[in-house]
Write a protein that holds these residues in place. Structure first.
Motif, short mmCIF file in Angstrom:
data_model
loop_
_atom_site.label_atom_id
_atom_site.label_comp_id
_atom_site.label_asym_id
_atom_site.label_seq_id
_atom_site.Cartn_x
_atom_site.Cartn_y
_atom_site.Cartn_z
N THR A 22 -5.89 4.03 -3.33
CA THR A 22 -5.89 5.41 -2.85
C THR A 22 -5.60 6.38 -3.99
O THR A 22 -4.60 6.23 -4.70
CB THR A 22 -4.82 5.59 -1.75
OG1 THR A 22 -5.06 4.63 -0.71
CG2 THR A 22 -4.87 6.99 -1.17
N ALA A 23 -6.47 7.36 -4.15
CA ALA A 23 -6.34 8.30 -5.27
C ALA A 23 -5.00 9.03 -5.26
O ALA A 23 -4.40 9.26 -6.31
CB ALA A 23 -7.49 9.31 -5.24
N SER A 24 -4.51 9.40 -4.07
CA SER A 24 -3.26 10.16 -3.99
C SER A 24 -2.04 9.32 -4.37
O SER A 24 -0.96 9.87 -4.59
CB SER A 24 -3.08 10.72 -2.58
OG SER A 24 -3.04 9.67 -1.63
N ASP A 25 -2.20 8.00 -4.45
CA ASP A 25 -1.09 7.13 -4.84
C ASP A 25 -1.10 6.82 -6.34
O ASP A 25 -0.28 6.03 -6.81
CB ASP A 25 -1.17 5.81 -4.07
CG ASP A 25 -0.93 6.00 -2.58
OD1 ASP A 25 -0.29 7.00 -2.21
OD2 ASP A 25 -1.39 5.15 -1.79
N LEU A 26 -2.01 7.43 -7.06
CA LEU A 26 -2.15 7.17 -8.49
C LEU A 26 -1.99 8.47 -9.28
O LEU A 26 -2.74 9.42 -9.09
CB LEU A 26 -3.53 6.57 -8.79
CG LEU A 26 -3.77 5.15 -8.29
CD1 LEU A 26 -5.26 4.88 -8.17
CD2 LEU A 26 -3.12 4.13 -9.22
N ARG A 27 -1.02 8.51 -10.17
CA ARG A 27 -0.85 9.68 -11.03
C ARG A 27 -0.92 9.23 -12.48
O ARG A 27 -0.68 8.05 -12.79
CB ARG A 27 0.48 10.38 -10.74
CG ARG A 27 1.71 9.51 -10.93
CD ARG A 27 2.97 10.23 -10.48
NE ARG A 27 4.14 9.38 -10.64
CZ ARG A 27 5.37 9.75 -10.27
NH1 ARG A 27 5.56 10.94 -9.72
NH2 ARG A 27 6.39 8.95 -10.45
N PRO A 71 0.80 -1.24 0.00
CA PRO A 71 0.00 0.00 0.00
C PRO A 71 0.83 1.28 0.00
O PRO A 71 0.28 2.36 -0.17
CB PRO A 71 -0.81 -0.13 1.30
CG PRO A 71 0.06 -0.96 2.19
CD PRO A 71 0.72 -1.95 1.29
N ASP A 72 2.16 1.15 0.16
CA ASP A 72 3.00 2.34 0.26
C ASP A 72 3.63 2.75 -1.06
O ASP A 72 4.42 3.70 -1.11
CB ASP A 72 4.12 2.09 1.28
CG ASP A 72 4.96 0.86 0.95
OD1 ASP A 72 4.43 -0.06 0.27
OD2 ASP A 72 6.13 0.80 1.37
N VAL A 73 3.29 2.09 -2.17
CA VAL A 73 3.93 2.41 -3.44
C VAL A 73 3.17 3.51 -4.17
O VAL A 73 2.03 3.84 -3.84
CB VAL A 73 4.02 1.16 -4.36
CG1 VAL A 73 4.87 0.08 -3.71
CG2 VAL A 73 2.62 0.63 -4.70
N LEU A 74 3.83 4.09 -5.16
CA LEU A 74 3.23 5.10 -6.02
C LEU A 74 3.06 4.51 -7.41
O LEU A 74 3.99 3.91 -7.96
CB LEU A 74 4.13 6.34 -6.09
CG LEU A 74 3.68 7.47 -7.01
CD1 LEU A 74 2.41 8.12 -6.47
CD2 LEU A 74 4.77 8.53 -7.16
N ILE A 75 1.87 4.66 -7.97
CA ILE A 75 1.58 4.08 -9.29
C ILE A 75 1.45 5.20 -10.32
O ILE A 75 0.71 6.16 -10.12
CB ILE A 75 0.25 3.29 -9.27
CG1 ILE A 75 0.22 2.28 -8.11
CG2 ILE A 75 0.03 2.60 -10.61
CD1 ILE A 75 1.26 1.21 -8.20
N THR A 76 2.18 5.06 -11.41
CA THR A 76 2.02 5.97 -12.55
C THR A 76 1.28 5.22 -13.65
O THR A 76 1.72 4.17 -14.10
CB THR A 76 3.38 6.45 -13.08
OG1 THR A 76 4.09 7.14 -12.04
CG2 THR A 76 3.18 7.41 -14.25
#
Length: 215
Positions: free
Chosen positions: A157-162, A117-122
């Motif tokens: 989580t929306a903030s983890d998705l760009r 859950p701590d990763v960032l997805i592009t």
């Protein structure tokens, strides 16, 4: 794999800085030993963090390969991240997800939610080269946003998705120049899983007006 500066070189440079900085004032052996110990402790901590991150990358890579073995997704380990390409294909001039792609995205969201859950997805959007560059950039973004919205609906989580669009950039095309019936492989969305601390705020980048051309 990560690009790592040799620890011995880094430590030697730090010690040299200490010695040269202390030329004007005598550096005692106890101060020298204390500084070296601190540098080594810091170096060891950084190495442990890198090892932990690499273990996480290896783990999620195996999970993705297992979960998506029945799909045509290509999973590649990059420097500090994992790229899952392709998670979605689209009909010509369309940004509508199909049912098979939704199944794969369900699996992706589940793996991330439960284990990372701590990763960032592009979310990367692409188009085939049929339309103008500006239109293709916009169409690629529509596709990326469609996937992002679906992942959010699956509990991510929306903030983890760009999102970002590469449109029909030739160096990003799976089959250069292919469009229409032959260009489905170019009309896609890919996901990049980033384990580094995000330096940019998650969001959607859309540029330019939307010309009236298809792509």
């Amino acid at each position: 794999m990560f690009h790592r500066t040799p620890r011995a070189t880094l430590l030697a440079a730090s010690i040299a800085t200490l010695v040269l900085g202390g030329c004007a004032n005598y550096v005692t052996k106890s101060n020298f030993d204390s500084t070296v110990a601190q540098l080594r402790a810091t170096d060891q901590k950084q190495q442990q963090q890198l090892d932990k991150q690499q273990q996480q990358i290896d783990q999620i890579s195996q999970q993705m390969k297992s979960a998506f073995s029945k799909y045509d997704a290509q999973i590649t380990q990059l420097q500090g991240r994992i790229r899952v390409d392709t998670v979605s294909h689209f009909a010509f001039n369309s940004a509508t997800l199909n049912d098979q792609d939704k199944q794969m995205l369900d699996g992706f969201a589940r793996v991330i939610r439960e284990h990372h859950p701590d990763v960032l997805i592009t979310v990367e959007g692409f188009a085939d080269p049929a339309g103008t560059p500006a239109y293709n950039k916009h169409l690629g973004m529509r596709r990326a946003v469609a996937v992002r919205n679906y992942l959010i609906a699956q509990g991510m989580t929306a903030s983890d998705l760009r999102t970002v669009s590469y449109g029909a950039a030739r160096n990003r095309q799976v089959k250069p120049g292919a469009w229409g019936a032959k260009g489905e492989v170019n009309r896609r969305v890919a996901l990049v899983v980033d384990f580094a601390e995000p330096s940019a705020q998650a969001g959607t980048r859309v540029g330019g007006a939307v010309p009236s051309a298809q792509g």
